[in-house]
Design an enzyme around this catalytic site. Structure first.
Site, PDB file in Angstrom:
ATOM      1  N   SER A 126       0.826  -1.215   0.000  1.00 33.51           N
ATOM      2  CA  SER A 126       0.000   0.000   0.000  1.00 33.51           C
ATOM      3  C   SER A 126       0.853   1.255   0.000  1.00 33.51           C
ATOM      4  CB  SER A 126      -0.944  -0.008   1.205  1.00 33.51           C
ATOM      5  OG  SER A 126      -1.896  -1.032   1.020  1.00 33.51           O
ATOM      6  N   GLN A 128     -14.502 -10.026   4.651  1.00 31.46           N
ATOM      7  CA  GLN A 128     -14.535  -8.871   3.741  1.00 31.46           C
ATOM      8  C   GLN A 128     -15.519  -9.090   2.586  1.00 31.46           C
ATOM      9  OE1 GLN A 128     -10.454  -7.746   2.879  1.00 31.46           O
ATOM     10  NE2 GLN A 128     -10.131  -7.146   5.007  1.00 31.46           N
ATOM     11  N   ASP A 185       2.694 -11.408 -12.642  1.00 32.05           N
ATOM     12  CA  ASP A 185       3.285 -12.534 -13.372  1.00 32.05           C
ATOM     13  C   ASP A 185       3.359 -12.203 -14.869  1.00 32.05           C
ATOM     14  OD1 ASP A 185       3.116 -14.388 -10.966  1.00 32.05           O
ATOM     15  OD2 ASP A 185       1.028 -13.827 -11.234  1.00 32.05           O
ATOM     16  N   HIS A 242      -1.940 -17.837  -9.302  1.00 34.92           N
ATOM     17  CA  HIS A 242      -0.766 -17.022  -8.948  1.00 34.92           C
ATOM     18  C   HIS A 242       0.059 -17.849  -7.960  1.00 34.92           C
ATOM     19  CE1 HIS A 242       1.872 -13.809  -7.844  1.00 34.92           C
ATOM     20  NE2 HIS A 242       1.462 -13.833  -6.592  1.00 34.92           N
TER      21      HIS A 242
HETATM   22  N1  LIG Z   1      -0.906 -11.294  -6.112  1.00 35.10           N
HETATM   23  C1  LIG Z   1       0.343 -10.846  -6.134  1.00 35.10           C
HETATM   24  O1  LIG Z   1       0.961 -10.784  -7.221  1.00 35.10           O
HETATM   25  C2  LIG Z   1       1.049 -10.387  -4.889  1.00 35.10           C
HETATM   26  C3  LIG Z   1       2.266  -9.727  -5.010  1.00 35.10           C
HETATM   27  C4  LIG Z   1       2.938  -9.306  -3.849  1.00 35.10           C
HETATM   28  C5  LIG Z   1       2.378  -9.553  -2.602  1.00 35.10           C
HETATM   29  N2  LIG Z   1       1.181 -10.196  -2.518  1.00 35.10           N
HETATM   30  C6  LIG Z   1       0.546 -10.430  -1.209  1.00 35.10           C
HETATM   31  O2  LIG Z   1      -0.004  -9.200  -0.734  1.00 35.10           O
HETATM   32  C7  LIG Z   1      -0.174  -9.279   0.681  1.00 35.10           C
HETATM   33  C8  LIG Z   1       0.328  -8.007   1.358  1.00 35.10           C
HETATM   34  O3  LIG Z   1       1.716  -7.873   1.183  1.00 35.10           O
HETATM   35  P1  LIG Z   1       2.543  -6.699   1.902  1.00 35.10           P
HETATM   36  O4  LIG Z   1       3.952  -6.867   1.483  1.00 35.10           O
HETATM   37  O5  LIG Z   1       1.875  -5.392   1.719  1.00 35.10           O
HETATM   38  O6  LIG Z   1       2.392  -7.175   3.431  1.00 35.10           O
HETATM   39  P2  LIG Z   1       2.563  -6.266   4.759  1.00 35.10           P
HETATM   40  O7  LIG Z   1       2.669  -7.234   5.895  1.00 35.10           O
HETATM   41  O8  LIG Z   1       3.596  -5.234   4.584  1.00 35.10           O
HETATM   42  O9  LIG Z   1       1.158  -5.518   4.836  1.00 35.10           O
HETATM   43  C9  LIG Z   1      -0.029  -6.198   5.064  1.00 35.10           C
HETATM   44  C10 LIG Z   1      -0.922  -5.262   5.864  1.00 35.10           C
HETATM   45  O10 LIG Z   1      -2.202  -5.865   5.937  1.00 35.10           O
HETATM   46  C11 LIG Z   1      -2.721  -5.560   7.215  1.00 35.10           C
HETATM   47  N3  LIG Z   1      -3.810  -6.495   7.515  1.00 35.10           N
HETATM   48  C12 LIG Z   1      -3.720  -7.749   8.004  1.00 35.10           C
HETATM   49  N4  LIG Z   1      -4.954  -8.256   8.193  1.00 35.10           N
HETATM   50  C13 LIG Z   1      -5.833  -7.322   7.782  1.00 35.10           C
HETATM   51  C14 LIG Z   1      -7.245  -7.239   7.734  1.00 35.10           C
HETATM   52  N5  LIG Z   1      -8.021  -8.238   8.163  1.00 35.10           N
HETATM   53  N6  LIG Z   1      -7.819  -6.105   7.280  1.00 35.10           N
HETATM   54  C15 LIG Z   1      -7.056  -5.074   6.869  1.00 35.10           C
HETATM   55  N7  LIG Z   1      -5.713  -5.075   6.898  1.00 35.10           N
HETATM   56  C16 LIG Z   1      -5.101  -6.183   7.344  1.00 35.10           C
HETATM   57  C17 LIG Z   1      -1.522  -5.656   8.147  1.00 35.10           C
HETATM   58  O11 LIG Z   1      -1.746  -4.948   9.350  1.00 35.10           O
HETATM   59  C18 LIG Z   1      -0.436  -5.020   7.283  1.00 35.10           C
HETATM   60  O12 LIG Z   1      -0.323  -3.627   7.506  1.00 35.10           O
HETATM   61  C19 LIG Z   1       0.548 -10.558   1.115  1.00 35.10           C
HETATM   62  O13 LIG Z   1      -0.413 -11.599   1.290  1.00 35.10           O
HETATM   63  C20 LIG Z   1       1.452 -10.862  -0.070  1.00 35.10           C
HETATM   64  O14 LIG Z   1       1.786 -12.226  -0.151  1.00 35.10           O
HETATM   65  C21 LIG Z   1       0.521 -10.602  -3.628  1.00 35.10           C
HETATM   66  O1  LIG Z   2       5.796 -14.412  -3.893  1.00 30.66           O
HETATM   67  C1  LIG Z   2       5.149 -13.884  -2.984  1.00 30.66           C
HETATM   68  O2  LIG Z   2       4.836 -14.499  -1.962  1.00 30.66           O
HETATM   69  C2  LIG Z   2       4.738 -12.440  -3.129  1.00 30.66           C
HETATM   70  C3  LIG Z   2       4.016 -12.219  -4.408  1.00 30.66           C
HETATM   71  O3  LIG Z   2       2.952 -13.106  -4.577  1.00 30.66           O
HETATM   72  C4  LIG Z   2       4.928 -12.216  -5.595  1.00 30.66           C
HETATM   73  O4  LIG Z   2       4.624 -12.909  -6.572  1.00 30.66           O
HETATM   74  O5  LIG Z   2       5.943 -11.489  -5.583  1.00 30.66           O
END
Ligand SMILES: NC(=O)c1ccc[n+]([C@@H]2O[C@H](COP(=O)([O-])OP(=O)(O)OC[C@H]3O[C@@H](n4cnc5c(N)ncnc54)[C@H](O)[C@@H]3O)[C@@H](O)[C@H]2O)c1
Ligand SMILES: O=C(O)C[C@H](O)C(=O)O
Length: 329
Positions: free
Chosen positions: A19, A114, A161, A189
């Site tokens: 974020s 959610q 990806d 993913h």
């Molecule tokens: N789909 C993709 O390509 C992709 C890519 C990168 C990361 N991700 C995923 O995105 C997610 C977030 O990653 P990040 O690096 O920002 O993690 P992060 O730990 O830095 O941030 C996650 C935030 O979510 C908050 N959170 C937890 N539970 C919550 C809830 N119920 N409601 C609202 N907020 C909540 C936490 O307090 C934290 O601030 C992870 O699951 C990560 O694996 C997905």
């Molecule tokens: O690999 C992870 O767990 C984070 C994210 O989904 C990514 O593809 O970078």
């Protein structure tokens, strides 16, 4: 000054890493357009509200002309009230040695709660992107807990990806990502995803005529599949800026459309296209027009290689779905 009405954009996990790389770009108009005001509705868990306050102070200090309001809350019913867009990022990231599906237990409950809140208070046309992992199955959970919303409103992010696959191919063929068209990520993913070059072109030439089959099967596909893990290993934390960039691109494409003669990859609700089980959130090649997506028809998936890879990632998604059956009304 723009005359457009502001759109409401919810972001969960708003004090987290992704974020922090995303909110400022949404507020500056990079997601919905430089003439589109936005109201950010930010959700965090209670212990992170102080950190969120700091992020909000920084957003204020940017004095973004398009930022028409900010809501900060730990209540999903407040965050999702009347929203047009939802970026569901808030979830635990994985660490070294984990697969994304290892997060199911920790994260799945977040998306059932959610989904219910979206069902109750969001705009009926809300466009939902799930980023939190495992993204496809979390999107499925949210969708199934929102029975009054169209399942087409729920998508999962495979744009990262898709972008990774384009960049790796451009590097190998001494071209740029602008030359690469019709990339496809099929499926989950996860490390079973299928980055498929069958339809892909580079400068108008079939990609598979430009690269060696051994490199494609033995290096390229595994590297795209494992890129997230490689970043965690190198950075000590999961991808954040590139994930934020992909999330913005996914929403922008959905809202404003795909380029002519190209498509993107999106995790979307399967209606049985390409023989994929109905109801799974599976990544397909998609085009977008007028704020709506459609799965590209007629891509050649007839080779045994494609059939096998598409079935393997479908199988993994079915297993993930079955593992969270208790959260799927
Ligand atoms: N789909 C993709 O390509 C992709 C890519 C990168 C990361 N991700 C995923 O995105 C997610 C977030 O990653 P990040 O690096 O920002 O993690 P992060 O730990 O830095 O941030 C996650 C935030 O979510 C908050 N959170 C937890 N539970 C919550 C809830 N119920 N409601 C609202 N907020 C909540 C936490 O307090 C934290 O601030 C992870 O699951 C990560 O694996 C997905
Ligand atoms: O690999 C992870 O767990 C984070 C994210 O989904 C990514 O593809 O970078």
């Amino acid at each position: 000054m723009s005359m457009k009405q502001p759109l409401r954009v919810a972001v969960t996990g708003a004090a987290g890493n992704i974020s922090y790389a995303m909110l400022f770009r949404i507020a500056s108009g990079e997601m919905l357009g430089k003439d589109q005001p936005v109201i950010l509705q930010l959700l965090e868990i209670t212990p992170a509200l102080d950190a969120l306050k700091g992020v909000v102070m920084e957003l204020e200090d940017c004095a973004f002309p398009l930022l028409a309001g900010i809501v900060q809350t730990d209540d999903a019913n407040v965050a999702f009230k009347d929203i047009d867009y939802a970026l569901l990022v808030g979830a635990r990231p994985r660490g070294p040695g984990m697969e994304r599906k290892d997060l199911l237990e920790a994260n799945a409950a977040i998306f059932s709660a959610q989904g219910k809140a979206l069902n109750d208070v969001a705009s009926r046309d809300v466009k939902v992107l799930v980023v939190g992992n495992p993204a496809n199955t979390n999107a499925l959970i949210a969708q199934r807990n929102a029975p009054d919303l169209d399942p087409r409103n729920f998508t999962a992010m495979t744009r990262l990806d898709h972008n990774r696959a384009m960049a790796q191919l451009a590097g190998k063929t001494d071209s740029t990502v602008n030359d690469v068209k019709k990339m496809i990520i099929w499926g989950n993913h996860s490390s079973t995803q299928y980055p498929d070059l069958t339809a892909c072109t580079v400068n108008g030439k079939p990609a598979l005529d430009l690269v060696d089959r051994t490199w494609y099967e033995g290096t390229y596909i595994p590297e795209v599949q494992q890129r997230g893990a490689a970043i965690i290993k190198a950075r000590g934390a999961s991808s954040a800026a590139s994930a934020a960039n992909a999330a913005i691109a996914h929403m922008r494409t959905w809202a404003l459309g795909t380029d002519e003669n190209d498509w993107v990859s999106m995790g979307v609700y399967s209606n049985g296209e390409y023989g994929i089980a109905e109801g799974l959130i599976y990544s397909f090649p998609c085009t977008c027009t007028n704020g709506d997506w459609s799965i590209v028809d007629g891509v050649d998936v007839s080779s045994d290689f494609s059939k096998e890879k598409m079935a393997a990632t479908e199988q993994e998604l079915s297993e993930e779905r079955d593992a969270v059956a208790h959260l799927l009304p």
